[in-house]
Design a protein around this motif. Structure first.
Motif, PDB file in Angstrom:
ATOM      1  N   ILE A  70      -5.901  24.084   5.417  1.00  0.00           N
ATOM      2  CA  ILE A  70      -6.997  24.472   6.305  1.00  0.00           C
ATOM      3  C   ILE A  70      -7.436  23.233   7.072  1.00  0.00           C
ATOM      4  O   ILE A  70      -7.815  22.221   6.482  1.00  0.00           O
ATOM      5  CB  ILE A  70      -8.190  25.042   5.512  1.00  0.00           C
ATOM      6  N   GLY A  71      -7.357  23.307   8.400  1.00  0.00           N
ATOM      7  CA  GLY A  71      -7.722  22.160   9.232  1.00  0.00           C
ATOM      8  C   GLY A  71      -8.594  22.570  10.397  1.00  0.00           C
ATOM      9  O   GLY A  71      -9.164  23.672  10.424  1.00  0.00           O
ATOM     10  N   PHE A  72      -8.691  21.682  11.377  1.00  0.00           N
ATOM     11  CA  PHE A  72      -9.512  21.948  12.551  1.00  0.00           C
ATOM     12  C   PHE A  72      -8.771  22.873  13.516  1.00  0.00           C
ATOM     13  O   PHE A  72      -7.543  22.901  13.538  1.00  0.00           O
ATOM     14  CB  PHE A  72      -9.860  20.643  13.265  1.00  0.00           C
ATOM     15  N   PRO A  73      -9.505  23.611  14.353  1.00  0.00           N
ATOM     16  CA  PRO A  73      -8.853  24.413  15.398  1.00  0.00           C
ATOM     17  C   PRO A  73      -8.135  23.524  16.407  1.00  0.00           C
ATOM     18  O   PRO A  73      -8.199  22.294  16.331  1.00  0.00           O
ATOM     19  CB  PRO A  73     -10.026  25.170  16.048  1.00  0.00           C
ATOM     20  N   SER A  96      -8.783  26.386  11.032  1.00  0.00           N
ATOM     21  CA  SER A  96      -7.498  27.022  11.306  1.00  0.00           C
ATOM     22  C   SER A  96      -6.550  26.763  10.142  1.00  0.00           C
ATOM     23  O   SER A  96      -6.569  25.682   9.543  1.00  0.00           O
ATOM     24  CB  SER A  96      -6.903  26.465  12.608  1.00  0.00           C
ATOM     25  N   LEU A  97      -5.742  27.761   9.808  1.00  0.00           N
ATOM     26  CA  LEU A  97      -4.740  27.614   8.753  1.00  0.00           C
ATOM     27  C   LEU A  97      -3.439  27.137   9.388  1.00  0.00           C
ATOM     28  O   LEU A  97      -2.900  27.785  10.285  1.00  0.00           O
ATOM     29  CB  LEU A  97      -4.528  28.952   8.034  1.00  0.00           C
ATOM     30  N   ARG A 122      -6.586  33.060  17.767  1.00  0.00           N
ATOM     31  CA  ARG A 122      -5.233  32.589  17.480  1.00  0.00           C
ATOM     32  C   ARG A 122      -4.851  32.965  16.051  1.00  0.00           C
ATOM     33  O   ARG A 122      -5.719  33.194  15.205  1.00  0.00           O
ATOM     34  CB  ARG A 122      -5.144  31.075  17.644  1.00  0.00           C
ATOM     35  N   LEU A 123      -3.546  32.972  15.783  1.00  0.00           N
ATOM     36  CA  LEU A 123      -3.056  33.324  14.450  1.00  0.00           C
ATOM     37  C   LEU A 123      -3.688  32.448  13.376  1.00  0.00           C
ATOM     38  O   LEU A 123      -4.235  32.948  12.387  1.00  0.00           O
ATOM     39  CB  LEU A 123      -1.529  33.195  14.404  1.00  0.00           C
ATOM     40  N   GLY A 124      -3.610  31.134  13.539  1.00  0.00           N
ATOM     41  CA  GLY A 124      -4.159  30.227  12.533  1.00  0.00           C
ATOM     42  C   GLY A 124      -5.653  30.387  12.348  1.00  0.00           C
ATOM     43  O   GLY A 124      -6.187  30.163  11.253  1.00  0.00           O
ATOM     44  N   GLU A 125      -6.344  30.797  13.428  1.00  0.00           N
ATOM     45  CA  GLU A 125      -7.798  30.961  13.364  1.00  0.00           C
ATOM     46  C   GLU A 125      -8.190  32.175  12.532  1.00  0.00           C
ATOM     47  O   GLU A 125      -9.049  32.081  11.654  1.00  0.00           O
ATOM     48  CB  GLU A 125      -8.367  31.072  14.780  1.00  0.00           C
ATOM     49  N   PHE A 126      -7.569  33.334  12.800  1.00  0.00           N
ATOM     50  CA  PHE A 126      -8.001  34.506  12.028  1.00  0.00           C
ATOM     51  C   PHE A 126      -7.400  34.521  10.622  1.00  0.00           C
ATOM     52  O   PHE A 126      -7.928  35.171   9.728  1.00  0.00           O
ATOM     53  CB  PHE A 126      -7.768  35.830  12.783  1.00  0.00           C
ATOM     54  N   MET A 127      -6.314  33.763  10.400  1.00  0.00           N
ATOM     55  CA  MET A 127      -5.791  33.643   9.041  1.00  0.00           C
ATOM     56  C   MET A 127      -6.708  32.791   8.163  1.00  0.00           C
ATOM     57  O   MET A 127      -6.657  32.873   6.936  1.00  0.00           O
ATOM     58  CB  MET A 127      -4.392  33.021   9.063  1.00  0.00           C
TER      59      MET A 127
END
Length: 412
Positions: A275-278, A255-256, A227-232
């Protein structure tokens, strides 16, 4: 000698503990029903109710005693629909992602607080009231349109799920007898077929992004399904090597996210990056990198080390200091690169890269359970609904497996 008058004294029936009592107060000239009312925390609170006649008091006592014994709410509550939703949001949504909290609050504030139903007493909001509310959302629920326009069935379903969950708490706390949303009818929602990139489009996108520092996100989306937030949120420390298997993999643990800044003062940004949890518990996962992809990751990281030094906290997609950037910056870059690649008939967005990974993985022979694990879905049923044979080509490949059956019956 017998008395002229015969006094008949009728003793009141002795009540069991918890049944309350009825008596007359001379100072107020009113009949009193005294009951012990169960509270949400398990305790009981004494409450007096006043009536002009004994008959009214007795009728009330019978009714309320029955409600107490059957677990039905007894006391009227001061909550309106709006105040209870805010109470639920502030006190009971604790173990969820910050971005999810922001999404829920935005939904409550934008779509419910501005509607008359938010001012209705909680116990008087009926199924009809909620049906009228969702009918309104279906016809004129969009707030960013100059003309009346309804919300999509999916958005209506999301709002319904939020309110239904809150009303379940009200039922559990005995503030209302039943969930008024249980019988609300929503607009029919049909799952749209997902869009993904074809092989030529993927090739064009990869060629157009050659030499671009943000290209690594395309690889993480198309070849890993991140996901976007994951690879960011990935840093050098999250690209790991397994000695036994001799393979590199992405360790997805965070995740961002852009979330609401509840402490913002006047003039300050109302949202912040964090930065938080997925997304879900199963979103925490390890995704193996294909050798060709791992090589590109290593090359990219080597270039970053030349600029920032041998640090493990460098973000794979970073700013001039090696820190993270706003996901919207990368999203806008992807749009420009897709146009450069000649992909103009599709709205290329980060999640489309994830769809592309899943669709091509399925065609390559991966089992749906394997794809679900790589994507970090909560269950493989969702993966099946979304990705199995999503276009004509995929369905054609599926029906071709049926060919031998047809030939056996139709050959003459």
């Amino acid at each position: 000698m017998k008395s002229k008058y015969r006094w008949v004294i009728q003793m009141a029936k002795r009540r069991l503990p918890g049944e309350g009592s009825i008596f007359y107060r001379k100072d107020k000239k009113l009949w009193v029903v005294r009951l012990l009312i169960p509270q949400p925390d398990g305790t009981k609170q004494r409450k007096d109710f006043y009536f002009k006649t004994r008959k009214e008091a007795q009728a009330f006592h019978v009714q309320k005693l029955h409600e107490i014994q059957t677990g039905r709410p007894v006391l009227s509550d001061n909550h309106t629909v709006g105040s209870f939703l805010e109470h639920w949001y502030q006190n009971y949504l604790v173990d969820i992602r910050d971005s999810t909290r922001m999404s829920i609050w935005t939904t409550i504030f934008r779509h419910i607080m501005g509607h008359p139903i938010s001012q209705k007493p909680l116990q008087k909001a009926t199924t009809d009231d909620w049906q009228e509310f969702f009918n309104y959302l279906n016809i004129a629920g969009r707030l960013d349109s100059s003309e009346p326009q309804g919300l999509s069935p999916k958005t209506q379903r999301n709002i319904f799920n939020i309110v239904h969950q809150a009303m379940e708490l009200a039922v559990g706390q005995k503030l209302i007898w039943a969930n008024p949303l249980d019988f609300v009818k929503l607009a029919k929602y049909e799952q749209k077929e997902v869009e993904f990139l074809t092989m030529p489009e993927i090739k064009a996108l990869l060629n157009a992004s050659q030499g671009e520092p943000y290209r690594i996100g395309i690889l993480a989306g198309i070849f890993c399904g991140a996901r976007l937030g994951e690879f960011m949120a990935l840093t050098h420390a999250d690209v790991k090597h397994d000695e036994e298997l001799n393979c590199y993999y992405l360790d997805i643990q965070k995740s961002l996210q852009r979330v609401t800044n509840f402490e913002a003062k006047t003039g300050e940004n109302k949202t912040v990056l964090r930065i938080g949890f997925p997304k879900t518990r199963k979103s925490k996962r390890q995704i193996p990198l294909l050798p060709e992809v791992a090589e590109e990751f290593q090359t990219h990281m080597d270039e970053q080390r030349k600029k920032f030094g041998n640090r493990s906290d460098i973000y794979l997609i970073c700013n001039e200091d090696g820190g993270y950037i706003d996901p919207s910056t990368w999203r806008n870059w992807l749009k420009k690169i897709s146009i450069k690649a000649g992909i103009t008939d599709k709205n290329v967005h980060p999640h489309m890269l994830r769809h592309t990974f899943a669709s091509h993985a399925l065609r390559s022979g991966l089992e749906i359970t394997e794809i679900s694990q790589l994507l970090g879905h909560a269950d493989c049923a969702f993966s099946s609904r979304v990705y199995v044979h999503t276009d004509l080509e995929g369905r054609n490949l599926a029906i071709s497996k049926f060919d031998s059956f047809a030939q056996t019956l139709l050959d003459t």
